[in-house]
Design a protein around this motif. Structure first.
Motif, short mmCIF file in Angstrom:
data_model
loop_
_atom_site.label_atom_id
_atom_site.label_comp_id
_atom_site.label_asym_id
_atom_site.label_seq_id
_atom_site.Cartn_x
_atom_site.Cartn_y
_atom_site.Cartn_z
N ASN A 122 35.71 38.73 47.64
CA ASN A 122 35.28 37.34 47.51
C ASN A 122 35.07 36.96 46.06
OD1 ASN A 122 34.88 34.84 48.65
ND2 ASN A 122 32.77 35.23 49.29
N ARG A 123 36.04 37.36 45.22
CA ARG A 123 35.99 37.08 43.80
C ARG A 123 37.25 36.34 43.36
NH1 ARG A 123 32.29 39.86 40.45
NH2 ARG A 123 30.82 41.09 41.66
N LEU A 124 37.06 35.39 42.46
CA LEU A 124 38.16 34.63 41.88
C LEU A 124 38.47 35.19 40.51
CD1 LEU A 124 40.10 32.19 41.70
CD2 LEU A 124 38.14 30.80 40.97
N TYR A 125 39.72 35.61 40.31
CA TYR A 125 40.15 36.25 39.06
C TYR A 125 40.90 35.27 38.17
CZ TYR A 125 38.84 40.86 40.79
OH TYR A 125 38.12 41.95 41.25
N GLY A 126 40.68 35.39 36.86
CA GLY A 126 41.40 34.58 35.88
C GLY A 126 40.56 34.43 34.62
N ARG A 127 41.23 34.19 33.49
CA ARG A 127 40.50 34.03 32.23
C ARG A 127 39.61 32.79 32.28
NH1 ARG A 127 39.55 37.52 30.10
NH2 ARG A 127 41.09 38.20 28.57
N GLY A 128 38.34 32.99 31.97
CA GLY A 128 37.37 31.91 32.03
C GLY A 128 36.73 31.73 33.39
N ALA A 129 37.13 32.54 34.37
CA ALA A 129 36.55 32.40 35.71
C ALA A 129 35.03 32.48 35.67
CB ALA A 129 37.12 33.48 36.64
#
Length: 468
Positions: A122-129
């Motif tokens: 239940n984690r959203l990945y990406g730069r600045g997340a």
């Protein structure tokens, strides 16, 4: 303590839960924006700022873009809003919300701007997340929980150069303090000590830099014909720097002051893992890890000049050498300039061979130590405990790093309460090639902030002094 009623928390939770899909979608869209201020591509960052103003408009808040910096370079704009609620009392407390929408460079992470939700964690990945677009969306969600009319006077200052470290916003704060006047300042650029453990950051170390230059010769000379009696500048510099630390690696108390840490502890095992320390290498300093990390001063060499790298080494005696020191100062240090003066005097007193020495220092940021006895901290604790169901206490933690903006905002708002919190718990891997945000943390922190807004609402005859 002005604890929110159960129904208030329940109503706000219902509102936020209903809007979570939209919040996650907004964060996903923001991650796709390559808002890297450090690479000088201001147009990309400005596009992100314009996108955020549209999100705010949809939430009922009219924002503007304010240009910062007058040094001839292009700067990312500040997203700014002064949002007065039509039905609020004239003496309603003013709450300033800070976050930054620029991000750390991708550093080779190919999927950095292709956001992905890992349903298993239940984690959203990406730069600045997490750092710090989650802070932007957290603020947006708290505003939306009141359909654009939260019960406090809001000011928004969302920065586009938080990762660039140029100090332009701090300069604007001092030049235009009227824009940033507030009773409460919420800085959404921190997080919990562990996932699911509600936390307030109450301590920040200060930061200074010092350039130490040693000169021994008019020019470099051959080490074969002159080596021995000719003093080597780099060797002299190393001998001087070695006196700053005791054998265990701690800083002598007569050089830099310290204070006793009383917040949450940090396990040595966790710190060794976080800091990527080799298995057989010992930690430096004395006392608990948290004491050394959050309260004690630290000195590190972060740059060298005057000696060539190994692949360009030459047989000569060094004539001049400079070291740049990064100096982390105790949060409660009363006078950074006085302390740096002591450090400068010490270095000048330990010069070997009467070498010529030049020392230049600059205080980048003062430290910060929160007054946790103020009522607003109690309200914030209640808001966090209401958001994190089943938790009985809030952890107080520090940051070994510095947030120069906090010091600047405290300077123009000496009586304001500074709250530093957010979604950046240890597993978010900020600046790493797997940066992410836990969606339950985003939900809970959004609920905590909305609940705090409600607890700060003015009541008849109370006024803004309720935040003291």
């Amino acid at each position: 303590m002005n604890s929110p009623s159960t129904r208030t928390v329940t109503d706000l939770a219902s509102k936020i839960d209903t809007g979570m899909d939209a919040l996650v979608q907004q964060l996903t869209e923001l991650i796709r924006h390559r808002s890297i201020s450090a690479d000088g591509n201001v147009s990309k960052v400005r596009e992100t700022a314009q996108h955020i103003t549209a999100l705010l408009a949809d939430a009922g808040v009219e924002a503007e873009l304010i240009d910062v910096g007058d040094d001839g370079r292009q700067h990312a704009p500040l997203v700014y809003a002064d949002h007065r609620c039509a039905d609020a009392a004239p003496d309603t407390p003013t709450v300033l919300l800070y976050a930054h929408y620029d991000v750390h460079p991708a550093d080779g992470w190919e999927e950095a701007f292709t956001p992905v939700v890992d349903t298993s964690s239940n984690r959203l990945y990406g730069r600045g997340a997490a750092d710090d677009k989650a802070g932007i969306v957290m603020h947006l969600g708290a505003i939306r929980a009141f359909d654009g009319t939260p019960p406090v006077h809001l000011k928004l200052a969302w920065e586009g150069e938080g990762e660039a470290g140029r100090g332009s916003l701090e300069e604007l704060v001092r030049e235009r303090p009227d824009l940033f006047q507030a009773d409460v300042v919420i800085v959404a650029d921190s997080g919990n000590v562990r996932p699911g453990v509600p936390t307030l950051t109450t301590s920040l170390r200060g930061l200074a830099t010092m350039d130490v230059t040693v000169r021994t010769l008019q020019r470099p000379v051959h080490s074969g014909t002159c080596g021995g009696p000719a003093p080597d500048a780099f060797t002299a510099l190393v001998r001087m720097l070695a006196t700053l630390h005791a054998p265990d690696g701690s800083i002598a108390p007569e050089l830099l002051s310290r204070h006793e840490w009383q917040g949450a502890e940090v396990s040595e095992e966790q710190f060794r893992d976080d800091a990527h320390i080799l298995p057989d290498v010992q930690l430096t300093g004395a006392g608990s890890v948290a004491q050394r990390l959050y309260a004690d001063p630290a000195i590190n060499v972060i740059g060298l000049d005057g000696i060539p790298p190994v692949d360009r080494a030459r047989h000569s005696v060094c004539d001049r050498a400079t070291a740049r020191l990064s100096i982390r100062l105790s949060p409660e240090m009363s006078s950074a300039s006085e302390t740096l003066g002591k450090l400068r005097q010490h270095l000048e007193s330990v010069r070997p061979w009467n070498v010529e020495t030049t020392i230049q220092d600059r205080v980048v940021s003062a430290g910060y130590q929160a007054d946790v006895d103020k009522k607003t901290f109690q309200d914030a604790e209640s808001a966090l405990l209401g958001a994190y169901s089943g938790m009985s206490e809030v952890a107080y933690t520090g940051r070994g790093g510095s947030l120069p903006l906090v010091a600047a905002l405290q300077e123009v708002n000496p009586g304001a309460v500074m709250l530093v919190w957010g979604c950046e718990e240890p597993l978010t891997d900020i600046h790493g090639d797997g940066e992410n945000v836990a969606l339950p943390e985003l939900r809970n922190m959004t609920l905590a902030e909305a609940t705090l807004f409600d607890s700060l609402r003015s009541e008849p005859g109370t006024g803004a002094d309720r935040v003291a």
